[in-house]
Every structure is written in C-alpha cells, then in structure tokens.
Design an enzyme around this catalytic site. Structure first.
Site, short mmCIF file in Angstrom:
data_model
loop_
_atom_site.label_atom_id
_atom_site.label_comp_id
_atom_site.label_asym_id
_atom_site.label_seq_id
_atom_site.Cartn_x
_atom_site.Cartn_y
_atom_site.Cartn_z
N GLU A 1 16.82 0.96 -20.98
CA GLU A 1 15.86 -0.01 -20.44
C GLU A 1 15.08 0.59 -19.27
OE1 GLU A 1 14.34 -2.72 -20.53
OE2 GLU A 1 15.35 -4.16 -21.83
N ARG B 1 24.34 -11.17 -15.30
CA ARG B 1 24.06 -9.79 -14.94
C ARG B 1 22.58 -9.61 -14.63
NH1 ARG B 1 21.16 -7.04 -18.74
NH2 ARG B 1 21.47 -7.47 -20.98
N ASN C 1 18.88 -7.86 -15.07
CA ASN C 1 18.08 -7.36 -16.17
C ASN C 1 16.84 -6.67 -15.58
OD1 ASN C 1 18.36 -7.14 -19.03
ND2 ASN C 1 16.57 -8.45 -19.30
N ASN D 1 12.76 -10.78 -18.49
CA ASN D 1 12.44 -9.44 -18.97
C ASN D 1 11.18 -8.90 -18.31
OD1 ASN D 1 13.89 -7.59 -20.61
ND2 ASN D 1 14.15 -9.20 -22.13
N ASP E 1 10.01 -7.90 -24.95
CA ASP E 1 11.01 -7.38 -24.02
C ASP E 1 10.28 -6.81 -22.80
OD1 ASP E 1 13.31 -6.15 -22.86
OD2 ASP E 1 14.20 -5.83 -24.82
#
Length: 281
Positions: free
Chosen positions: A16, A96, A98, A144, A192
């Site tokens: 990512e 969590r 991102n 995102n 995303d």
C-alpha cells in the site's frame, strides 16, 4: 505510453501507499499486514525494509528527515537515526490504520478502519506537527485514498465500500461540501488508493479490479490501465520527472494469487505527477 514493468518483485500481503520521496529519490511503500516499511531506489535498484512492530497503514516523508507513520495504535515519527516515537496515541480495539496523505499545509490526514470492516467503524483525522489531532470524518468504513487538486482548493477522498471517489472543497485546514466525483460500477472493483496529477486528474487503483483508472476533474473516465494482478491497491507518480506511475498490489485473501500479486509495478511515462509536500513535524 508504454506497458507496465516490475519495479519490485515481492509477495507483500497488503502492499500500500506508494510515495515518492524527492529528498532521497526513493519510492516508499508499506506492507500493512506485514508491518513493514519498504524503500526502493530505481536508479540503483537498492531496496531497504524495516519492521514497525505493528500494522502500518502509510509512511510519508517529514520536512526535516525521517518519516511519519500511520500505525495501528496511532501516528508515530521515525527519525533519521531509526528512533521511533509516538506523536499521537489512539488505540482502539479491533481497528487499524489505513491510508494517509500529507495536505498542502504539511498536516497529515490519517485514515483508519476496523479489521472486520464494520460500517462506520473508521475515521479520518487531521494531525499537525505538534501532535494535535482534529477529527475530519467519524463515520467511515474503509478510509482509503486522499489527494488534493493542483491549486489546493479541492480534496479527493475514497471510502471504498461506497464505490465512490468523492470531492470536497478545501480551505487550507478543513473540508466541506462533499459530493461525488465518480462512481466505480459494479463488477469493476472497489476504489482504493489515489493520486492527483498535474492536470488535476485523479488516478485511482481498483481493488479486485486489476486496474488503475484516471478520471478528469469533471469526473469523466478517460483512461484505464489493466494490470496482471486482481488487487491493485494504490498508485503514485515518481522518478526524476514524476512521470512514472508506481502501483502497489496485494495477495491477502486470494486463494490463487497471480505471480505478481504483492509486487510493486510501474508504468513508465504514464503522465505528470505533482510534487507531494512532506509532513511538517
């Protein structure tokens, strides 16, 4: 425009957040579930990897060296000497970090999500260099991609399950007037990570779509780059002229990942990117 190349062959669980660091002429990215921050120097091929001790959603350059990390338990500073210290502690059970991005004013906009992707369990928070944290969005599912227009007046944002790329008016510190820029249709994957180019177009990676799309500032789809991986996760321009589009990918959740799932791919001469500001902290 040429086809893709393999920048870094790998098997990241959840690659990512590609980010070009102009100070070091290296690409940064993370393996969220592998709890690692990676770098790649395209001029020499040299790579580095560092563990973060907990899941890491993003790593961005800081103005005076080192990195800022969006971690499971909050936002931390990684100094140039390797020391790691929390800037803002915010642990929430089952949640969590991102994706994250640095705004034109040098603040970090850090997203979160629940591991079970429960609706409304994520957030988007603005953090300044002294650790002050201000909530921006508090009813997010999978926070995102985040990016800003070339003139700094618009912010683009993705909450993946909505299938939308949204746009806000940005006043230098806050956002308002949320509306839809584009909708990713059923069967094409989920939006995303994203990046904005010098023409103001929005490039977005499609999770389960195996592609990166470019939308114009009016929301028109005008380009799609197909890639040999189902889970493209994020994209960023890098290289000396910010013309090469780097794309991270993931293997997580795939019963039969393709050979390049988990690698970093690059599309040379894909466009013209924008220099990204470092975190002012």
């Amino acid at each position: 425009m040429s086809g893709y190349e393999v920048a870094v062959a790998g098997q990241a669980e959840l690659g990512e957040g590609p980010t070009w660091d102009p100070a070091t002429a290296r690409l940064l990215w993370v393996d969220v579930l592998g709890s690692r921050v990676h770098t790649y120097d395209p001029a020499t091929g040299r790579r580095t990897s560092r563990t973060t001790g907990q899941h890491v959603g993003a790593a961005k350059p800081r103005a005076h060296g080192g990195l800022v990390l969006n971690l499971r338990d909050g936002v931390a500073l990684l100094d140039a000497d390797g020391a790691l210290r929390l800037l803002h502690r915010d642990p929430v059970a089952g949640r969590r970090a991102n994706d994250a991005a640095v705004a034109p004013d040098g603040s970090l906009w850090a997203g979160t999500m629940r591991y079970d992707e429960a609706p409304g369990g994520g957030t988007l928070t603005r953090l300044t260099g002294d650790g002050t944290a201000d909530p921006v969005l508090t009813d997010v599912t999978v926070s995102n991609g985040i990016g800003w227009s070339p003139d700094g007046t618009l912010m683009y944002y993705v909450d993946s399950p909505t299938r939308r790329v949204d746009v806000f008016d940005y006043d230098g510190t806050g956002v308002r007037n949320r509306r839809t820029l584009a909708i990713v249709e059923d069967g094409a994957g989920f939006p995303d990570g994203l990046t904005v180019d010098a023409a103001g177009c929005v490039w977005v990676a499609l999770w389960d779509g195996g592609a990166v799309r470019r939308y114009t500032p009016s929301g028109t789809l005008d380009r799609e780059i197909r890639l040999p991986v189902p889970r493209t996760t994020a994209c960023a321009f890098g290289g000396p002229g910010l013309t090469d589009l780097y794309v991270t990918t993931a293997r997580v959740g795939l019963t039969a990942p393709t050979p390049l799932s988990g690698s970093v791919l690059v599309v040379p001469d894909a466009g013209e990117g924008l220099p990204q500001p470092p975190f002012a902290g």
